[in-house]
Design a protein around this motif. Sequence first.
Motif, PDB file in Angstrom:
ATOM      1  N   THR A  31       0.830  -1.213   0.000  1.00 43.91           N
ATOM      2  CA  THR A  31       0.000   0.000   0.000  1.00 43.91           C
ATOM      3  C   THR A  31       0.858   1.255   0.000  1.00 43.91           C
ATOM      4  O   THR A  31       0.576   2.228  -0.712  1.00 43.91           O
ATOM      5  CB  THR A  31      -0.925  -0.002   1.220  1.00 43.91           C
ATOM      6  N   ALA A  32       1.933   1.232   0.796  1.00 43.70           N
ATOM      7  CA  ALA A  32       2.827   2.390   0.864  1.00 43.70           C
ATOM      8  C   ALA A  32       3.488   2.636  -0.488  1.00 43.70           C
ATOM      9  O   ALA A  32       3.594   3.785  -0.946  1.00 43.70           O
ATOM     10  CB  ALA A  32       3.887   2.180   1.941  1.00 43.70           C
ATOM     11  N   PHE A  33       3.931   1.556  -1.148  1.00 44.62           N
ATOM     12  CA  PHE A  33       4.553   1.696  -2.471  1.00 44.62           C
ATOM     13  C   PHE A  33       3.557   2.266  -3.479  1.00 44.62           C
ATOM     14  O   PHE A  33       3.891   3.128  -4.286  1.00 44.62           O
ATOM     15  CB  PHE A  33       5.080   0.352  -2.960  1.00 44.62           C
ATOM     16  N   ARG A  34       2.324   1.759  -3.428  1.00 40.71           N
ATOM     17  CA  ARG A  34       1.306   2.240  -4.363  1.00 40.71           C
ATOM     18  C   ARG A  34       0.996   3.718  -4.137  1.00 40.71           C
ATOM     19  O   ARG A  34       0.830   4.482  -5.096  1.00 40.71           O
ATOM     20  CB  ARG A  34       0.038   1.402  -4.214  1.00 40.71           C
ATOM     21  N   ARG A  35       0.904   4.103  -2.863  1.00 42.36           N
ATOM     22  CA  ARG A  35       0.631   5.508  -2.558  1.00 42.36           C
ATOM     23  C   ARG A  35       1.770   6.408  -3.031  1.00 42.36           C
ATOM     24  O   ARG A  35       1.551   7.494  -3.569  1.00 42.36           O
ATOM     25  CB  ARG A  35       0.400   5.688  -1.063  1.00 42.36           C
ATOM     26  N   ALA A  36       3.014   5.946  -2.813  1.00 42.98           N
ATOM     27  CA  ALA A  36       4.168   6.735  -3.262  1.00 42.98           C
ATOM     28  C   ALA A  36       4.174   6.866  -4.775  1.00 42.98           C
ATOM     29  O   ALA A  36       4.456   7.940  -5.319  1.00 42.98           O
ATOM     30  CB  ALA A  36       5.467   6.085  -2.775  1.00 42.98           C
ATOM     31  N   ALA A  37       3.854   5.760  -5.470  1.00 42.03           N
ATOM     32  CA  ALA A  37       3.806   5.811  -6.937  1.00 42.03           C
ATOM     33  C   ALA A  37       2.698   6.732  -7.420  1.00 42.03           C
ATOM     34  O   ALA A  37       2.875   7.481  -8.386  1.00 42.03           O
ATOM     35  CB  ALA A  37       3.604   4.396  -7.489  1.00 42.03           C
ATOM     36  N   ARG A  39       1.514   9.338  -5.766  1.00 45.23           N
ATOM     37  CA  ARG A  39       1.954  10.717  -5.521  1.00 45.23           C
ATOM     38  C   ARG A  39       2.924  11.178  -6.589  1.00 45.23           C
ATOM     39  O   ARG A  39       2.856  12.318  -7.056  1.00 45.23           O
ATOM     40  CB  ARG A  39       2.596  10.825  -4.131  1.00 45.23           C
ATOM     41  N   ALA A  40       3.835  10.285  -6.985  1.00 47.49           N
ATOM     42  CA  ALA A  40       4.809  10.637  -8.028  1.00 47.49           C
ATOM     43  C   ALA A  40       4.103  10.910  -9.353  1.00 47.49           C
ATOM     44  O   ALA A  40       4.458  11.847 -10.072  1.00 47.49           O
ATOM     45  CB  ALA A  40       5.829   9.504  -8.187  1.00 47.49           C
ATOM     46  N   ARG A  41       3.076  10.096  -9.666  1.00 49.04           N
ATOM     47  CA  ARG A  41       2.331  10.316 -10.912  1.00 49.04           C
ATOM     48  C   ARG A  41       1.576  11.642 -10.873  1.00 49.04           C
ATOM     49  O   ARG A  41       1.529  12.370 -11.865  1.00 49.04           O
ATOM     50  CB  ARG A  41       1.368   9.150 -11.170  1.00 49.04           C
ATOM     51  N   ARG A  42       0.956  11.938  -9.718  1.00 52.93           N
ATOM     52  CA  ARG A  42       0.224  13.208  -9.593  1.00 52.93           C
ATOM     53  C   ARG A  42       1.169  14.394  -9.705  1.00 52.93           C
ATOM     54  O   ARG A  42       0.845  15.400 -10.349  1.00 52.93           O
ATOM     55  CB  ARG A  42      -0.531  13.255  -8.256  1.00 52.93           C
ATOM     56  N   LYS A  43       2.355  14.276  -9.092  1.00 54.38           N
ATOM     57  CA  LYS A  43       3.333  15.367  -9.169  1.00 54.38           C
ATOM     58  C   LYS A  43       3.799  15.569 -10.608  1.00 54.38           C
ATOM     59  O   LYS A  43       3.921  16.705 -11.083  1.00 54.38           O
ATOM     60  CB  LYS A  43       4.528  15.076  -8.264  1.00 54.38           C
ATOM     61  N   GLN A  44       4.047  14.458 -11.310  1.00 58.91           N
ATOM     62  CA  GLN A  44       4.477  14.564 -12.701  1.00 58.91           C
ATOM     63  C   GLN A  44       3.382  15.192 -13.557  1.00 58.91           C
ATOM     64  O   GLN A  44       3.662  16.037 -14.414  1.00 58.91           O
ATOM     65  CB  GLN A  44       4.842  13.176 -13.241  1.00 58.91           C
ATOM     66  N   ALA A  45       2.141  14.780 -13.317  1.00 58.68           N
ATOM     67  CA  ALA A  45       1.029  15.351 -14.075  1.00 58.68           C
ATOM     68  C   ALA A  45       0.889  16.853 -13.789  1.00 58.68           C
ATOM     69  O   ALA A  45       0.633  17.644 -14.703  1.00 58.68           O
ATOM     70  CB  ALA A  45      -0.271  14.629 -13.729  1.00 58.68           C
ATOM     71  N   LEU A  46       1.073  17.242 -12.517  1.00 59.06           N
ATOM     72  CA  LEU A  46       0.976  18.652 -12.160  1.00 59.06           C
ATOM     73  C   LEU A  46       2.107  19.452 -12.809  1.00 59.06           C
ATOM     74  O   LEU A  46       1.886  20.561 -13.319  1.00 59.06           O
ATOM     75  CB  LEU A  46       1.028  18.809 -10.638  1.00 59.06           C
ATOM     76  N   ASP A  47       3.322  18.883 -12.807  1.00 63.66           N
ATOM     77  CA  ASP A  47       4.450  19.558 -13.462  1.00 63.66           C
ATOM     78  C   ASP A  47       4.194  19.721 -14.953  1.00 63.66           C
ATOM     79  O   ASP A  47       4.505  20.764 -15.542  1.00 63.66           O
ATOM     80  CB  ASP A  47       5.742  18.770 -13.237  1.00 63.66           C
ATOM     81  N   ASP A  48       3.625  18.687 -15.574  1.00 65.91           N
ATOM     82  CA  ASP A  48       3.305  18.776 -17.003  1.00 65.91           C
ATOM     83  C   ASP A  48       2.268  19.874 -17.261  1.00 65.91           C
ATOM     84  O   ASP A  48       2.357  20.615 -18.253  1.00 65.91           O
ATOM     85  CB  ASP A  48       2.786  17.435 -17.519  1.00 65.91           C
TER      86      ASP A  48
END
Length: 287
Positions: A31-37, A39-48
């Motif tokens: 669950t922790a790995f999935r949440r971290a992944a 968050r990383a996807r959301r951050k990348q999408a926000l940066d884009d």
Amino acid sequence: MSPPAITDASDHVETPRESVGAETGLMSQTTAFRRAAARARRKQALDDQKRSFLRMVSHELRTPLNAVIGFSEILSCELYGPLGAPQYKEYAALVHESGLKLLRLVNQIVEIARLEGHVTDLDLGEENLDDAVEDVILQLRAEASARGVSIVVPEAGTLPSLRADGRGLRTILTNLLQNALTHSPQGGLVVIEARQVGGGQVEIEIRDHGEGADPADLPRLIRPFEQGGATLTRASEGAGLGLPIVDLLARAMDGSLRLKSTPGHGFTAVVTLPEAGARPSMARARP
């Protein structure tokens, strides 16, 4: 008397409670790995999204401004014939000058938005400081001439190479040199020097011989839209974005900005950047 019984650890049978605990721990890690992944996807999408928005804003603002600047220059030069009354030529020149100032402000706002939003892509590599200084001086030669200010590079041709982004390095030099030109007196002198200071670092120093600034004002000058006292900025134009851009860019390239000044003794900006061949910082200082 019978010998003591020997227990083989390999014969240990996992109890249901131990099995449930192990499964729970594994599920928690997953669950922790999935949440971290996520968050990383959301951050990348926000940066884009930020990059896309800044590209759109930059295009929508610069395109009409470039048209205003271009056509006003044609009119002020009377390229296709006389305009008639001499006031028209003067007005066209004023429109052209104002357009250039507004374009400079737009460029600074977009740049600082990129830096503060961490969406500036820097390509760090070996950069020849001599070439960068020459490019910037050539770009600002007309402004320096109009102000009657001389730009001196005592060690031109022997300046050290840096590990930096080429565009970012030139942006730093342009902002610092423009600041020095703006606050130099008529017939003044601006000096550009660079030296290796150990630890794989190079200091670039740009100093003018203007009226200087109150040391108490210096920390505020690297905050966006902040300006110092009358001796530094009140008599000149500007939105107070040049030095903050320099500070953010320097930190993004593992460097720093330091300001020195006393009233009546000029203003000095010192940028520290890694020399070429220096190993990148494990944790780059982000703006």
